[in-house]
Design an enzyme around this catalytic site. Sequence first.
Site, PDB file in Angstrom:
ATOM      1  N   ASN A 126      11.379  -4.090  39.052  1.00 51.30           N
ATOM      2  CA  ASN A 126      11.039  -4.516  37.685  1.00 51.30           C
ATOM      3  C   ASN A 126      11.841  -3.646  36.716  1.00 51.30           C
ATOM      4  OD1 ASN A 126       9.885  -5.268  35.296  1.00 51.30           O
ATOM      5  ND2 ASN A 126       7.868  -4.375  35.711  1.00 51.30           N
ATOM      6  N   LYS A 136      12.263  -4.010  33.633  1.00 48.29           N
ATOM      7  CA  LYS A 136      11.661  -3.974  32.288  1.00 48.29           C
ATOM      8  C   LYS A 136      12.765  -4.097  31.240  1.00 48.29           C
ATOM      9  CE  LYS A 136       7.952  -1.160  34.147  1.00 48.29           C
ATOM     10  NZ  LYS A 136       6.887  -0.214  33.901  1.00 48.29           N
ATOM     11  N   HIS A 196       1.214  -8.196  33.850  1.00 45.77           N
ATOM     12  CA  HIS A 196       1.560  -6.766  33.874  1.00 45.77           C
ATOM     13  C   HIS A 196       0.784  -6.043  32.775  1.00 45.77           C
ATOM     14  CE1 HIS A 196       3.856  -3.071  33.654  1.00 45.77           C
ATOM     15  NE2 HIS A 196       4.335  -3.363  34.843  1.00 45.77           N
ATOM     16  N   GLU A 210      -1.786  -2.477  40.332  1.00 46.79           N
ATOM     17  CA  GLU A 210      -1.103  -1.476  39.513  1.00 46.79           C
ATOM     18  C   GLU A 210      -2.097  -0.798  38.580  1.00 46.79           C
ATOM     19  OE1 GLU A 210       3.376  -2.223  39.118  1.00 46.79           O
ATOM     20  OE2 GLU A 210       2.380  -3.193  37.459  1.00 46.79           O
ATOM     21  N   GLY A 258       4.372   4.598  35.114  1.00 50.47           N
ATOM     22  CA  GLY A 258       5.263   5.458  34.338  1.00 50.47           C
ATOM     23  C   GLY A 258       4.747   6.868  34.103  1.00 50.47           C
ATOM     24  N   SER A 274       4.595   4.376  39.451  1.00 49.73           N
ATOM     25  CA  SER A 274       5.197   5.697  39.725  1.00 49.73           C
ATOM     26  C   SER A 274       5.715   5.872  41.158  1.00 49.73           C
ATOM     27  CB  SER A 274       4.215   6.824  39.403  1.00 49.73           C
ATOM     28  OG  SER A 274       3.948   6.835  38.019  1.00 49.73           O
ATOM     29  N   GLY A 308      10.654   2.217  36.911  1.00 46.80           N
ATOM     30  CA  GLY A 308      11.714   3.191  36.608  1.00 46.80           C
ATOM     31  C   GLY A 308      12.651   3.494  37.771  1.00 46.80           C
TER      32      GLY A 308
HETATM   33  P1  PGA Z   1       6.868   2.516  37.233  1.00 45.50           P
HETATM   34  O1  PGA Z   1       6.444   1.054  36.774  1.00 45.50           O
HETATM   35  O2  PGA Z   1       7.347   2.431  38.640  1.00 45.50           O
HETATM   36  O3  PGA Z   1       7.957   2.916  36.274  1.00 45.50           O
HETATM   37  O4  PGA Z   1       5.646   3.374  37.102  1.00 45.50           O
HETATM   38  C1  PGA Z   1       5.827   0.180  37.673  1.00 45.50           C
HETATM   39  C2  PGA Z   1       5.518  -1.109  36.975  1.00 45.50           C
HETATM   40  O5  PGA Z   1       5.179  -1.066  35.794  1.00 45.50           O
HETATM   41  O6  PGA Z   1       5.633  -2.194  37.547  1.00 45.50           O
END
Ligand code: PGA
Length: 233
Positions: free
Chosen positions: A8, A10, A95, A155, A161, A198, A220
């Site tokens: 993802n 984003k 999400h 999630e 994040g 994360s 990320g």
């Molecule tokens: P993250 O995001 O790996 O940056 O924590 C995961 C997500 O929001 O799908």
Amino acid sequence: MKYLYIANWKMNLSFNQSINFCTQNGEALQQLTQHAEIVVCPSFIALKTVADIVKNKSIMIGAQNCSEYPSGAYTGEVSALSLAEAGATYCIVGHSERRIYYHETTDIIIKKINLLYHHNIVPIICIENTKEDLLQPIFDTIAQHNRNRVIIAYEPVGSIGTGIIPEQEHLTTVFEWLTQKTHSLLPKRHVQLLYGGSINQNNIKELKKIININGFLIGGASTSFENLKNMIT
Ligand code: PGA
């Protein structure tokens, strides 16, 4: 069975960065599909170009969102039909960033799931807890569609994040519950249960020990090819 990895991106990768990611790493990504199912989710504007770049590869394309309406005067929105025409076969829905920043409710999410299934796009349905009364309408919606493929991503908001991963014990309980729930409510479907929040190359090993986790939704850490490769291999 192969793990399913959803990258993802984003709004972290720009149009050019998304294109470069796929042109520079297309072959290597293709190699990785021997070990894993891989879906990359670029921004709307990069989706069609990325889909064209990976066209003859086994890499799959997902959108990060879609409109809750089929078509019409909705300035700035993108329909599920357009996504399908552009080459998306997956789409993230529900999400927590959409729920929190854009006030998406379960009703809106359900409309999106219906439209996506209608256009043969597999929804990647994000859930942030296991509260039965909140999840029941989503399970009911999935059950109404006679589609084999079901993807649910757990999630927890506090893990997105933040660098914080829930305790192993908590995840084991959640994924056991989700496995039982989907077995009873969605029998005979190909259900894939993902964890997201994360994830990085250091903590993914521990997550892979939890037997009911079938894949990962990665934010990320998926924007770097090296990181993604290390997580998969
Ligand atoms: P993250 O995001 O790996 O940056 O924590 C995961 C997500 O929001 O799908």
